[in-house]
Scaffold this motif. Structure first.
Motif, short mmCIF file in Angstrom:
data_model
loop_
_atom_site.label_atom_id
_atom_site.label_comp_id
_atom_site.label_asym_id
_atom_site.label_seq_id
_atom_site.Cartn_x
_atom_site.Cartn_y
_atom_site.Cartn_z
N LEU A 1 43.28 37.90 40.25
CA LEU A 1 42.08 37.44 39.55
C LEU A 1 42.01 35.92 39.72
O LEU A 1 42.93 35.32 40.25
N CYS A 2 40.90 35.31 39.26
CA CYS A 2 40.83 33.85 39.24
C CYS A 2 40.84 33.40 37.79
O CYS A 2 40.85 34.20 36.87
N VAL A 3 40.79 32.09 37.60
CA VAL A 3 40.88 31.54 36.24
C VAL A 3 39.75 32.05 35.34
O VAL A 3 39.96 32.32 34.15
N LYS A 4 38.54 32.21 35.90
CA LYS A 4 37.43 32.65 35.06
C LYS A 4 37.63 34.12 34.64
O LYS A 4 37.45 34.47 33.48
N PRO B 1 37.24 32.68 44.46
CA PRO B 1 38.67 32.37 44.63
C PRO B 1 39.49 33.55 45.17
O PRO B 1 40.32 33.36 46.06
N VAL B 2 39.26 34.72 44.64
CA VAL B 2 40.10 35.85 45.07
C VAL B 2 39.79 36.22 46.52
O VAL B 2 40.69 36.50 47.31
N SER C 1 34.82 29.19 26.48
CA SER C 1 36.28 29.15 26.57
C SER C 1 36.74 27.70 26.55
O SER C 1 36.43 26.92 27.45
N PHE D 1 45.22 27.74 38.01
CA PHE D 1 45.27 28.64 36.86
C PHE D 1 44.68 30.02 37.12
O PHE D 1 44.01 30.59 36.27
N THR E 1 31.14 30.79 30.48
CA THR E 1 32.39 30.02 30.62
C THR E 1 32.52 28.93 29.57
O THR E 1 33.63 28.58 29.16
N PHE F 1 40.94 34.19 32.26
CA PHE F 1 40.98 33.41 31.02
C PHE F 1 39.59 33.14 30.41
O PHE F 1 39.49 32.56 29.35
N GLY F 2 38.52 33.55 31.12
CA GLY F 2 37.17 33.20 30.64
C GLY F 2 36.49 34.31 29.86
O GLY F 2 35.30 34.53 30.04
N LEU G 1 38.57 26.45 29.71
CA LEU G 1 37.73 26.15 30.87
C LEU G 1 36.99 24.83 30.65
O LEU G 1 36.86 24.02 31.57
N LEU H 1 35.07 25.35 40.09
CA LEU H 1 35.92 26.50 39.81
C LEU H 1 35.87 26.97 38.36
O LEU H 1 35.83 28.16 38.08
N TYR H 2 35.88 26.01 37.43
CA TYR H 2 36.10 26.38 36.02
C TYR H 2 34.83 26.71 35.24
O TYR H 2 34.90 27.03 34.07
#
Lengths: 528, 377
Positions: free
Chosen positions: B286-289, A26-27, A435, B218, A432, B292-293, A438, A423-424
């Motif tokens: 940053l990304c969600v992981k 993503p970044v 969490s 997110f 992951t 927040f991960g 997530l 993504l999550y």
């Protein structure tokens, strides 16, 4: 990557293929998106799914699965035919152009359309865009490599970049996006069967002698070892008796999981060193608890070859130990004393025996990482590769013919399956899935299917479906989505409970032994 | 040849590169011009006006973030006129929502009534969740401003808590627009923007839906950009104060981008993660992981002791026993079946140093090249 992440924003044209960039990097994807939105860059997307990057694409080519060599040859056909290639670069810096020209001659846009399903006119437009750009960069990922023709696909991308001279300058290059934090470093450090750290070949006697004297041992093997995808069948045949697994979960990440499990069952002894009791660890004879990234000092090398510091923030749980400490203890017990004061001292040894890391010291990378090759402590690092010449002098074109995937859809298994990530979640989910947030966003496995196929197979969004391949079957939720192309379904491989890799084909690329995760044939039915 | 142009800031003359703003020249020379709406890597909007400076010869005060430096320009960044203007802006901001930090002023009944109203909005009788970690509060302190000069305005929009990661508290939003720029100009996710406009302006997501039903992915770039308490990580809100946390910079352990991140640690637990600003490759994103991960680090499921399998079941073992067993078995298999009957899977997740030792162990001790990792998977 031949170039840096920051460099992506400098490109005039970006060719993104086999990379679901917004979900998996993503970044990094934001550099590409900014190039398009704020700097007028044009994006060519070649992907079978309508992924997030499609929103930013000027040309989106939707190829049939496993036909990458064909569309790449087609683009090169157009570029050569229309005289758009970089003659100066081809003459001064490459070999083998005539062979390439001969091979791609038959890949006319119309012929390619028949194989790939990409409209001839769209292919021409993409070819012209890429070739006529001042600076064009190629970004690719596992959608290119995880095929029985993975090596061919990568070589074809390199062909295209060399043909147009899009190498060795800012905003250009052939840029693989590495999917794991330190997959680059694990390769750099010799976590491969054929090379020591810094890609020094094990088969080279001079290298073996150098390592023997550096390590104070004799009898280092000059015979290349087995890849992970060869170790599994070797275990099955009884040739491999013991496996020592450090921080890997092949029982979710390997292809054809039912077979992989059988292979591991044949082992006499397996030890797994990990932070969780993974699916693989549950099969082990001994499990050793190790530290996670937040509990250790060291370095990771990212996808742009930048060596960066990892710093300890918290104490590990219970008796968990650093992986390097465990290795030292084992080695010492086995009669080869290994002692280091800490990771810094290990890096000093790495720098001594690894030419490309020769100039890496903790002091130098305290604030900002350095790009290897960095041969000595005065060297500023190498953000861009192949600037003046290629590693081996001239760049070789490889004339490559299109070969279909190992498994094609047929009457019994009429749908194509391709796998990937969301993504999550991350890889096999061991991290992951701890969490809640997530998990709330990506709670379970699903099959992504086009509205047309959903109707054809009589499944509804949110209902359950059984997916079966020649190797196994899984039950998953149905997600009807415009991202899917009719005839092809997508399943993320994160979820052990409905592991997509139960279905995938373990057919390997003959050179690099990567499995064909991205193409196999399946059937889909409403689940009872 | 033209001489390099120069600008005078508070009596000192500095040269600059054409195109640089007054703010950029000032920051390069450690002259602190306050900003609120200004976000690095995005185009200046000049929206909040807090960076206004006095430029000799100009009819009005000018926004330093949006005004290019000019040759022979003479600028005063803290003149009485500038300070008065900043105080006025801060007073308006402090009275435009639930800014219940003590700088609002401590005047008796008025404060009690205000505090009760805030409690109704955010369900907490404590002060603002970012108290002590707020750029607006810092400026209010710096310029000794309180919010009581203007009557407090009620916020028409309720707090949003229905997603797992981010709390959106519109009552504390100063509409600086940093989050909008973070989302659209930095991450380019196009999830949020200004909505409704005028006195009822709100930052909205996809036609004013909750974030969870919008395009939001997110990444949390907006949370990191927010100068006040309008966007806060759900797990951090009212649980961890900045001065309780040790900050450690490290490299993210998810994908291969290698984002530089700050782990915020309290009582041996990572409780919050932010992007490390001003360094490559991610420049704070940053990304969600990554953001927040991090819960896996302190997960109760972590392995804490070595385990040895006996009759098909694991039992806890000491390191001594486990290592002895591994040594004995590997040695026995090596002796009986040869070095190449053993394989090692190194890890794309562990450090360079550990991978180096894994291949050294495999080659120098086990005497085989059967080592690989999951680069192919």
């Amino acid at each position: 990557m031949t170039n840096t992440i920051g460099d992506i924003e400098e490109a005039d044209v970006l060719l993104v293929t086999g990379s679901n960039t917004t979900e998996n990097h993503p970044v990094l994807s934001s550099f590409a998106k900014r190039a398009v939105k704020f700097r007028g860059a044009k994006l060519i997307l070649v992907d079978p799914r309508k992924i997030g990057m499609a929103e930013f694409a000027h040309v989106w080519l939707r190829q049939n699965l496993g036909t990458d060599v064909a569309w790449l040859n087609g683009m090169m056909h157009v570029i050569i035919e229309e005289g758009l290639y970089n003659k100066g670069f081809v003459e001064s810096r490459t070999n083998g152009f005539e062979d390439l020209k001969k091979t791609v001659a038959k890949y006319t846009p119309e012929y390619v359309e028949g194989i790939t399903g990409i409209p001839a006119e769209d292919l021409k437009e993409a070819a012209r865009l890429y070739a006529t750009a001042e600076k064009a960069s190629i970004l690719y990922c596992m959608g290119i490599t995880q095929h029985t023709t993975g090596t061919d696909n990568v070589k074809s991308l390199a062909n295209l970049a060399m043909l147009c001279g899009h190498m060795g300058k800012p905003g250009t290059g052939v840029n693989p996006l590495r999917g794991q934090n330190n997959v680059q470093g694990a390769c750099d450090m010799g976590g491969l069967p054929n090379v020591y750290s810094g890609y020094q070949p094990v088969a080279d006697l001079a290298v073996a002698q150098k390592m023997e004297s550096a390590w104070g041992v004799t009898g280092l093997s000059t015979k290349p070892g087995l890849t992970v995808t060869q170790m599994m069948p070797a275990a099955h045949e009884g040739k491999l008796k013991a496996l020592y697994v450090i921080g890997e979960n092949p029982l979710v990440s390997d292809p054809d999981l039912n077979h992989a499990r059988k292979c591991l069952e044949h082992l006499d002894f397996m030890v797994v060193q990990d932070i969780f009791l993974t699916e693989t660890a549950q099969m082990a004879d001994v499990v050793l608890p190790s530290c996670c990234f937040a509990e250790k000092d060291g370095t990771f090398s990212n996808t742009e070859r930048r060596v960066q510091r990892v710093r300890k923030a918290v104490e590990p749980p219970g008796q968990a130990k650093d992986d390097w400490e465990i290795l030292c203890a084992l080695s010492t017990r086995m009669g080869y004393p290994m002692t280091y004061a800490g990771p810094r001292e290990i890096m000093e040894e790495i720098a001594r025996v690894t030419p490309s890391y020769g100039g890496i010291t903790y002091e130098r990378i305290e604030d900002e990482g350095l790009h290897w090759p960095c041969p000595n402590v005065e060297h500023p690092g190498t953000p861009i590769l192949h600037k003046e010449q290629f590693t081996s002098g001239k760049g070789n074109f490889h004339a490559i013919e299109y070969i279909p995937p190992a498994e094609m859809a047929d009457e019994e298994y009429p749908l194509y399956l391709t796998t990937g990530r969301v993504l999550y979640q991350y890889h096999t989910g061991t991290m992951t899935m701890k969490s809640e947030g997530l998990n709330e966003k990506a709670p379970e496995c699903f099959v992504e299917i086009s509205p047309e196929d959903a109707e054809k197979y009589n499944v509804k969004d949110g209902s359950r479906a059984m997916i079966r391949s020649r190797r196994g079957e899984i039950r998953v939720a149905v997600k009807v989505s415009p991202m899917a192309v009719t005839g092809t379904v997508f399943i993320p491989f994160h979820f052990a409970q409905a592991a997509a890799n139960t279905l995938t084909n373990a057919a390997l690329d003959p050179v690099c032994k990567i499995p064909e995760f991205k193409v196999c044939a399946v059937q889909l039915k409403q689940a009872a | 040849m033209d001489a390099q142009p120069s600008i005078t800031l508070n009596g000192n003359t500095f040269s600059f590169t054409p195109g640089e703003t007054i703010l950029e020249v000032a920051r390069r020379h450690d002259i602190d011009i306050p900003t609120l709406c200004h976000l690095k890597r995005a185009t200046p909007t000049g929206a909040c006006r807090i960076c206004m400076v006095e430029v000799e010869g100009a009819r009005t005060l000018l926004a330093a973030c949006a005004t290019p430096a000019a040759d022979n320009m003479v600028v005063h960044t803290e003149s009485p006129k500038v300070v008065d203007a900043r105080k006025a802006i801060l007073r308006l901001m402090l009275s435009s929502g639930n800014h219940n930090c003590a700088v609002r002023g401590g005047d008796d009944e008025d404060w009690t009534a205000f505090q009760l109203r805030v409690q109704k909005d955010d369900g907490s009788d404590a002060l603002c969740p970012v108290w002590g970690d707020c750029e607006l509060q810092n400026l209010a302190y710096r310029y000794q401003v309180s919010g009581e000069r203007f009557p407090a305005v009620e916020t028409p929009y309720p707090m949003e808590t229905v997603n797992p990661f981010i709390v959106r508290d519109f009552s504390r939003c100063i509409l600086c627009g940093r989050c909008v720029q973070a989302c659209n100009d930095v991450q380019v996710n196009h999830a949020i923007n200004f909505g409704y406009r005028g006195s009822v302006t709100k930052i909205v997501a996809s036609g004013d839906r909750p974030l969870k039903d919008s395009n939001c992915v997110f990444c949390g770039e907006c949370v990191q950009a927010c100068p006040v308490g309008a966007l806060v990580e759900k797990d951090v809100r009212y649980r961890h104060r900045p001065w309780e946390m040790k900050k450690v910079r490290t490299t993210c352990s998810y994908c291969g981008v290698g984002c530089q991140m700050i782990l915020h640690v309290k009582e041996n637990q990572v409780v919050k993660v932010t992007g490390a600003q001003d360094v490559p490759p991610n420049w704070g994103s940053l990304c969600v992981k990554g953001r927040f991960g991090f819960n896996f680090i302190a997960s109760p499921d972590r392995l804490k002791t070595p385990l040895v399998k006996e009759n098909g079941a694991f039992r806890e073992a000491t390191w001594e026993e486990a290592l002895d067993k591994v040594t004995e078995k590997l040695q026995e298999i090596k002796d009986r079946h040869g070095s190449d009957s053993i394989g090692v899977l190194a890890s794309a997740r562990t450090t360079n140093e550990e991978n180096y030792l894994a291949q050294k162990f495999t080659r120098a001790v086990l005497k085989t090249n059967n080592i690989d990792h999951c680069a192919r998977l």
